[in-house]
Design an enzyme around this catalytic site. Structure first.
Site, short mmCIF file in Angstrom:
data_model
loop_
_atom_site.label_atom_id
_atom_site.label_comp_id
_atom_site.label_asym_id
_atom_site.label_seq_id
_atom_site.Cartn_x
_atom_site.Cartn_y
_atom_site.Cartn_z
N LEU A 66 0.85 -1.20 0.00
CA LEU A 66 0.00 0.00 0.00
C LEU A 66 0.88 1.25 0.00
O LEU A 66 0.95 1.99 0.98
CB LEU A 66 -0.95 -0.01 1.20
CG LEU A 66 -2.08 -1.02 1.12
CD1 LEU A 66 -2.96 -0.94 2.37
CD2 LEU A 66 -2.93 -0.81 -0.13
N HIS A 67 1.55 1.47 -1.11
CA HIS A 67 2.38 2.67 -1.30
C HIS A 67 1.48 3.80 -1.76
O HIS A 67 0.26 3.66 -1.83
CB HIS A 67 3.51 2.38 -2.30
CG HIS A 67 3.00 1.98 -3.65
ND1 HIS A 67 2.79 2.89 -4.64
CD2 HIS A 67 2.62 0.78 -4.15
CE1 HIS A 67 2.32 2.27 -5.71
NE2 HIS A 67 2.20 0.98 -5.42
#
Length: 89
Positions: free
Chosen positions: A14-15
């Protein structure tokens, strides 16, 4: 209220780009949504909140959605996770 156990399966986790996509999808729904990972619960409609989870590939997360359109919102997020945020083939 709907709860789903999901696993972050895209290579980068989850960048910023994946988180922005998640928040953008959820913004179309009135329901409230939270994500829980590593003992932290955050507002899933908040880019900063989701980024604070630091959820890398393989991290299990719990999605909780509550509201009038909770089924549609949950389905949209589950599909996004299943598609690996449209990043990996």
């Amino acid at each position: 209220m709907i709860e789903r156990e999901l696993t972050v399966s895209n290579r980068l986790g989850l960048h910023a780009r994946a988180t922005a996509k998640l928040v953008q999808v959820l913004s179309a729904y009135r329901s409230s949504a939270t994500l829980t990972a590593k003992g932290r619960e955050v507002n899933a409609k908040s880019i900063m909140g989701v980024m604070l989870l630091a959820a890398g590939q393989g991290t299990p997360v719990k999605l909780r959605v509550n509201g009038d359109d909770e089924t549609a919102a949950t389905d949209a997020i589950v599909a996004l996770f299943d598609r690996r945020f449209d990043e990996d083939s």
